[in-house]
Design an enzyme around this catalytic site. Structure first.
Site, PDB file in Angstrom:
ATOM      1  N   GLU A 177       0.829  -1.201   0.000  1.00  0.00           N
ATOM      2  CA  GLU A 177       0.000   0.000   0.000  1.00  0.00           C
ATOM      3  C   GLU A 177       0.866   1.255   0.000  1.00  0.00           C
ATOM      4  OE1 GLU A 177      -2.778  -0.062   3.181  1.00  0.00           O
ATOM      5  OE2 GLU A 177      -3.445   2.009   2.883  1.00  0.00           O
ATOM      6  N   HIS A 220       0.834   4.715   1.042  1.00  0.00           N
ATOM      7  CA  HIS A 220       0.007   5.352   2.071  1.00  0.00           C
ATOM      8  C   HIS A 220       0.679   6.630   2.553  1.00  0.00           C
ATOM      9  CE1 HIS A 220      -1.892   5.988   6.000  1.00  0.00           C
ATOM     10  NE2 HIS A 220      -2.839   5.155   5.634  1.00  0.00           N
ATOM     11  N   ASP A 226      -3.494   4.314  -1.808  1.00  0.00           N
ATOM     12  CA  ASP A 226      -4.450   4.828  -0.826  1.00  0.00           C
ATOM     13  C   ASP A 226      -4.616   6.317  -1.155  1.00  0.00           C
ATOM     14  OD1 ASP A 226      -5.135   6.338   1.645  1.00  0.00           O
ATOM     15  OD2 ASP A 226      -5.151   4.350   2.571  1.00  0.00           O
TER      16      ASP A 226
END
Ligand SMILES: [Mn+2]
Ligand SMILES: [Mn+2]
Lengths: 304, 133, 133, 304
Positions: A153, A155, A185
């Site tokens: 991810e 992020h 994200d």
């Protein structure tokens, strides 16, 4: 002109953190997701599976019956590489590999297509533990066999132009795998930082003496264009959509422009991360989906 | 369902009986958004009416199994599931008086995905809770 | 579990499809502390963004059975159980627009144990609720 | 000297009105009651029985298993004589009799010892519908067979010195029954009126043009002495116990004096009727039981 966007809308159970086990159980959450018109359901393996990592047959059967009844597609299964389990040492490649294998197998049994390992970091600017690449590579064949794509991810405060992203892309380049890709994200593109409240709880990182994170520069949505080919999944992170259906934190119109332009047909899986007040997630998720559905057709139309 | 508050009203009670009160119990739910391996728990501190009970003195009970702070740390397989409340057994000769008490619990986890300089993450909750008998 | 608010976020939606929207639905839970025979329901009023929809226009759906206001009144056996949400089907050609709406529901019961001069008892709830599509 | 009072402590599920079906189900409530040290559980038939009035065998079995597991005794089953079901006429004796028979049978199957019919009223000062006496009399044999005591509730603003109470006592006198007695709701003795709030709800009686009730004079607890012989059950109604464990509304010390003096060994069944904020009942019930347990031994001791 269809009013349904080309991409698919899902919801992560992470959104219901303020509700789960308190005012909603797994079935309540799944029903809420179906009720608001989403078709994908994302879970956290260690969060939402009763008895993790030892799943009962009854639980597995119940899961499949639940998603079938509600017409939901299991999308992504969130996992962790908890590199700080031991006070005196870090995680070994073998331990990390076993953990990811465990989660891929569980995800597969539950019908998921994506596994996101959340990888421990080794520096203040969030460089992932170097074990990650070997842990992933050792699981690529399994993932391929199980029709699962492993996606780390990206992020906030990690940005798209970062060493971590370059390293992830290099693995794809080096191995030629189709079982690994990027998860973006959308909190990466946040215009300002939302300070979350949680009734009755104070949370503190470390001693509180140093600021939790320096405020990083705002990431231009344009950076997303450069990596769209390798993006396999979006977590549609958001914090607050106001009474006028405006999100002051995440630039949805710009994001959806890039997504539509790229021809992406994968998932946008909502991650509500605003105030953890019971019932607020249900309400905010509906606002976000109304907003995305309102914006998306005009974006698609603009390209046609 | 669990109560919304991290410190549950249910489960707050004296341990032992009558003159033989040996301590008290306080039940908490996890403030984290997932279950964890217990060796990610960095410690817990309980305070009642200003008296502090340190992590090493407290015995956890999770799904019927007891753990000292050392047990939590040393286990390779033990978990604290998200929706399983934990009972904290706190030694205090005589127990607590019947009535309303100010209770604080501070609970720390090590988060692997956040820089080590910002560890551990500590959640703190306070409430008034009642000892019935 | 039901949502705490009398007007549930879940179940608020347009009825019919596309150009053929015929109205909308709003789901409520009972504000009373018990289930009742439906002939104790004295009426319901729904308001959306200032537009009022009267009791006689609304069809109730309780546990899979539909009831007009007359059906509720005339049945000797129908019940609205405490924990069964009721769906109110409200006719409105074209339905509601996608977005956030101000919704009010006023619900009245006849209470046999309170003087008739003080009847009915009316509970009123308002919230912002979202039509997703 | 024992610290346990001579009477028995129970809790009515009515207390959890702000929680039931929202943050607590029947099992959660029963577990809360057992956890706080009460041994009696009271329900509302039309409120808490799934599928009322047609109980499934599974539900009945589940009920018995639940109370057995938790060591709880079913105490009182609340029922209603809904005299206003029809717009054009009142309830007939036959209809009322059938309703009470239904509830006595259900209460019996669930192991209860008391049934409280809440009786419709015909005047502004709360005189019960005259059908009540024949409805009760026609059910006395059944109640006796089922070991159930029928007990109408003396509830604020009805006072103990009232026509209603005199009429109830006259029925006992006339029939010599032991299957009928008085239920005293301790709200009768309230020193001032608590105005209940309920988040997100406004409630109004009638058009709102006339005051809901005139403020009746405070009922002296002494009046309770006169009827204690016929009191078979107490609903320990309360509204708010403050952070110093003080109840400003209900004079517990005086009430417990009369109860202890009479030698009453029946139930005090808590009815929390304060603000309907989720979780508040659990907290307030513990305060009330701590208060009663603190007061009771000294009351009993004073008599010894
Ligand atoms: Mn995310
Ligand atoms: Mn009462």
């Amino acid at each position: 002109m269809s009013t349904e966007p080309a991409f698919k809308l899902g919801v992560s159970l992470y959104s219901y953190t303020g509700d789960f086990g308190v005012v909603m159980d797994l079935e309540d959450c799944a029903e809420d997701i179906a009720d608001l018109g989403a078709t994908g359901i994302e879970i956290l393996g260690e969060g939402h599976i009763l008895g993790y990592p030892e799943l009962s047959t009854a639980w597995i059967d119940g899961w499949h019956a639940l998603v079938e009844r509600l017409g939901l597609t299991p999308t992504l299964y969130g996992s962790w590489l908890d590199t700080r389990r031991h006070l005196d040492r870090s995680m070994t490649v073998e331990e990390g590999t076993a953990q990811l294998t465990l989660d891929i197998e569980l995800a597969s049994r539950l019908g998921f297509s994506f596994v996101r390992p959340k990888i421990g970091v080794v520096t203040g600017d969030l460089v992932p533990d170097p074990i990650w690449s070997e842990v992933v590579e050792r699981n690529l064949d399994l993932a391929h066999d199980r029709n699962i794509v492993i996606c780390p991810e990206i992020h906030w405060p990690t940005s798209i132009r970062s060493q971590a992203v370059d390293d992830y892309l290099a693995l794809i380049e080096r191995t030629g795998t189709t079982s690994f890709g990027l998860l973006i994200d959308t909190g990466v593109f946040q215009l300002s930082h939302h300070r979350r409240t949680e009734p009755g709880l104070r949370s503190q990182l470390g001693t509180g003496d140093i600021p939790a994170f320096p405020t990083p520069p705002v990431v231009p949505v344009n950076d997303l264009r450069d990596v769209m080919d390798q993006v396999v999944y979006f977590q549609a992170k958001f914090h607050e959509i106001d009474d006028q259906l405006v999100d002051r934190y995440i630039p949805w119109a710009e994001i959806l422009d890039v997504v539509a332009e790229s021809g992406y047909t994968g998932w946008l899986s909502s991650e509500y991360e605003g105030d953890r007040i019971p019932y607020r997630a249900s309400d905010q998720l509906r606002r976000q989906h109304a907003l995305i559905r309102t914006l998306a057709p005009s974006r698609v139309g603009a390209l046609a | 369902m669990l109560e919304q508050a991290m410190i549950q009203a249910k489960g707050f009670r004296n341990a032992g009986s009558g003159e033989e009160r040996t301590g008290f119990e306080v039940r908490i739910r996890s403030p984290y958004y997932r279950g964890t391996w217990t060796n990610l728990i960095d410690g817990v501190r309980v305070e009642v009416d200003g008296e502090t009970f340190p992590s090493e003195s407290i015995v956890w009970s999770i799904e019927g199994t007891d753990y000292t702070a050392g047990d939590l740390r040393d286990s390779e397989t033990a978990r604290w599931p998200l929706t399983a409340p934990a009972t904290l057994r706190v030694p205090k000769p005589g127990g607590l008086s019947v009535g309303i008490h100010d209770v604080t619990v501070a609970l720390s986890f090590r988060m692997s995905y956040i820089p080590v300089e910002l560890q551990p993450q500590t959640w703190t909750a306070s409430r008034k809770a009642t000892i019935v008998r």
